[in-house]
Design an enzyme around this catalytic site. Structure first.
Site, mmCIF file in Angstrom:
data_model
loop_
_atom_site.group_PDB
_atom_site.id
_atom_site.type_symbol
_atom_site.label_atom_id
_atom_site.label_comp_id
_atom_site.label_asym_id
_atom_site.label_seq_id
_atom_site.Cartn_x
_atom_site.Cartn_y
_atom_site.Cartn_z
ATOM 1 N N PRO A 1 37.927 49.449 30.625
ATOM 2 C CA PRO A 1 38.751 50.604 30.562
ATOM 3 C C PRO A 1 40.376 49.806 30.338
ATOM 4 O O PRO A 1 40.475 48.941 31.163
ATOM 5 C CB PRO A 1 38.687 51.181 31.882
ATOM 6 C CG PRO A 1 37.302 50.889 32.493
ATOM 7 C CD PRO A 1 36.863 49.497 31.851
ATOM 8 N N LEU B 1 41.304 46.232 35.495
ATOM 9 C CA LEU B 1 39.924 45.282 35.178
ATOM 10 C C LEU B 1 40.552 44.308 34.304
ATOM 11 O O LEU B 1 39.310 43.748 33.532
ATOM 12 C CB LEU B 1 38.710 46.303 34.606
ATOM 13 C CG LEU B 1 38.311 47.396 35.861
ATOM 14 C CD1 LEU B 1 37.098 47.980 35.186
ATOM 15 C CD2 LEU B 1 38.077 46.543 36.868
ATOM 16 N N GLY B 2 41.355 44.078 33.734
ATOM 17 C CA GLY B 2 42.003 42.968 32.927
ATOM 18 C C GLY B 2 41.610 43.139 31.606
ATOM 19 O O GLY B 2 41.392 42.043 30.753
ATOM 20 N N ALA C 1 41.491 40.252 28.588
ATOM 21 C CA ALA C 1 40.075 39.754 27.968
ATOM 22 C C ALA C 1 40.244 39.941 26.399
ATOM 23 O O ALA C 1 39.622 39.367 25.557
ATOM 24 C CB ALA C 1 38.964 40.993 28.293
ATOM 25 N N ASP D 1 44.635 36.514 35.924
ATOM 26 C CA ASP D 1 43.949 37.418 34.948
ATOM 27 C C ASP D 1 43.606 36.547 33.939
ATOM 28 O O ASP D 1 42.228 36.368 33.548
ATOM 29 C CB ASP D 1 44.562 38.903 34.362
ATOM 30 C CG ASP D 1 44.507 40.024 35.378
ATOM 31 O OD1 ASP D 1 44.307 39.718 36.456
ATOM 32 O OD2 ASP D 1 44.927 40.943 34.756
HETATM 33 O O1 PMV Z 1 46.167 43.356 35.305
HETATM 34 P P1 PMV Z 1 45.786 44.036 36.738
HETATM 35 O O2 PMV Z 1 46.207 45.409 37.140
HETATM 36 O O3 PMV Z 1 44.558 43.625 37.205
HETATM 37 O O4 PMV Z 1 46.802 43.270 37.774
HETATM 38 C C1 PMV Z 1 46.888 41.960 38.123
HETATM 39 C C2 PMV Z 1 47.228 41.610 39.435
HETATM 40 C C3 PMV Z 1 48.609 41.476 39.780
HETATM 41 O O5 PMV Z 1 48.803 40.830 41.113
HETATM 42 C C4 PMV Z 1 48.996 42.778 40.086
HETATM 43 C C5 PMV Z 1 49.597 40.941 38.712
HETATM 44 C C6 PMV Z 1 49.398 39.403 38.581
HETATM 45 O O6 PMV Z 1 49.952 39.159 37.559
HETATM 46 O O7 PMV Z 1 48.993 38.721 39.444
#
Ligand code: PMV
Length: 314
Positions: free
Chosen positions: A101, A106-107, A111, A152
């Site tokens: 999604p 969920l990255g 990805a 991520d």
């Molecule tokens: O991409 P997301 O929504 O999984 O968020 C990543 C995690 C954060 O800590 C909010 C941002 C980051 O770059 O670490």
């Protein structure tokens, strides 16, 4: 040049999102049941460097040069052209599909970038090292997030559970005992950039309050690592709940997330929290042999999608 295909998994952050941007540790694991996929194939009669993009999930069907200058997909090709010191990329079609999604924590962005970069590099016969792939994806994460920590791209590229501190190589978590997490999607899409910007503004206006919260979150992530690596993942529940309380203090939770989190806890989850950027997106719940009950409760509480993922012994 034959066609080349590459995939990359989704991910969840178990502990430490947002605080990780400010130097605290965080824990993330890949979610292999959802994936982004890129297929790069030759365009035999096209002019040199003419790249066609087909990404039906996001309504893109056009040549690369018609995309805006800082579009993430255009940036990937530019990054790779520079990295591989090519005069231009051979004419090709890049087809992108994904079951992750979008804008849900969920990255998906990392990805897609990883799958596309891997497929393009494979297509020209120059596979990238893990570090090269991670840094290309990190550059694209800057467009998505503004100020990404790098967690991520690290978890998606390494495809393994990691303990991550910004600016350091990710450390692979050892998992002596497997555990199960149920993921519930609120269906509310929020770009990570929005939540990262909100936290940045809060931190700028009250640095000491924010830094105290970040430090607590960092302690939680360190304690969680010890529990996971000592084979006691079932004890993670209270830490998840405490991490969620701190994320609420940062105004990152929403009524939809709170509803799913409460439903999971009432159904017997050992703990639950939002995962990723927040302000919508996904939450996670720690199961204790009761993933089915938690899934049913999440659906009754309005989850648009649920995924049960096993963090396997490794
Ligand atoms: O991409 P997301 O929504 O999984 O968020 C990543 C995690 C954060 O800590 C909010 C941002 C980051 O770059 O670490």
């Amino acid at each position: 040049m034959p066609a080349f295909t590459a995939t990359a998994p989704g991910k969840i952050i178990l502990f430490g999102e947002h605080a990780v941007v400010y130097g605290e540790p965080a824990l993330a694991v890949p979610v292999t049941s959802v994936r982004a996929r890129a297929v790069v194939s030759p365009r035999l009669n096209a002019a040199e460097g003419e790249i066609l993009l087909e990404a039906p999930d996001v309504g893109i069907s056009q040549t690369l040069r018609n995309l805006p200058g800082r579009h993430p997909l255009r940036a990937i090709v530019e990054e790779l052209t520079a990295l591989l010191e090519l005069p231009h990329f051979p004419a090709c079609t890049i087809q992108i599909t994904s079951t992750i999604p979008i804008s849900s924590g969920l990255g998906s962005g990392a990805a897609v970038s990883t799958a596309v970069a891997k497929a393009l590099a494979g297509f020209v016969g120059t596979p990238l090292t893990t570090n090269q792939l991670s840094s290309v994806t990190f550059e694209i994460e800057k467009i998505h997030h503004g100020i990404p920590s790098g967690i991520d791209n690290s978890v998606v590229v390494h495809q393994a559970p990691i303990f991550f501190i910004k600016g350091r190589p990710p450390e692979r978590l050892s998992i002596p005992r497997s555990f199960q997490v149920v993921i519930g999607d609120t269906g509310v899409h929020q770009p990570t950039k929005k939540s990262v910007t909100q936290v940045r503004q809060g931190w700028m206006s009250d640095p000491s309050r924010y830094e105290t919260i970040f430090a607590y979150i960092g302690d939680i992530a360190r304690q969680a690592r010890r529990l996971i690596e000592s084979g006691s993942p079932a004890d993670l529940g209270p830490l998840m709940n405490e991490n969620q309380r701190l994320l609420q203090k940062l105004d990152l939770s929403t009524p939809e997330l709170d509803r799913l989190i409460s439903a999971a806890r009432e159904a017997g989850a050992l703990g639950a929290k939002l995962s990723g950027g927040g302000l919508g997106g996904n939450m996670i719940a720690l199961a204790a042999g009761n993933a089915g009950l938690i899934t049913d409760a999440l659906k009754d509480a309005g989850a648009v999608q649920t995924i049960t993922t096993e963090i396997e012994k490794s």
